[in-house]
Scaffold this motif. Structure first.
Motif: not given
Length: 96
Positions: A77-96
């Protein structure tokens, strides 16, 4: 014929001593049966206690076996949460 009847009557006679001996033996047998009943009750109580302890031990074993699985589930569960957070962070960084 009369002699046979007398012999049968004599063989059916039980002396007081023989009767007392039979009564004593019956009382001894009754005491042994009572002790046997007590022994069986104690054995039954011991078996009930053993059965309860065995049930508790089996429940404990099941819980102990499930602990590593629960830990592994938490890690996944923690690994999946980290991956999702990293993907969301990467997506947000590409938008701004």
């Amino acid at each position: 014929m009369r002699r046979e009847a007398e012999t049968m009557a004599e063989s059916e006679y039980v002396s007081r001593e023989e009767l007392r001996e039979v009564i004593r033996r019956l009382e001894t047998a009754e005491q042994r049966l009572n002790r046997g009943d007590v022994t069986l009750a104690l054995i039954n109580q011991s078996l009930t206690t053993i059965d309860q302890k065995l049930s508790d031990l089996m429940a404990w074993k099941t819980i102990e076996q499930d602990k590593p699985a629960k830990r592994w589930d938490g890690v996944v569960t923690q690994i999946i949460s980290i991956i999702v957070a990293a993907a969301a962070g990467f997506a947000v960084s590409k938008l701004f």
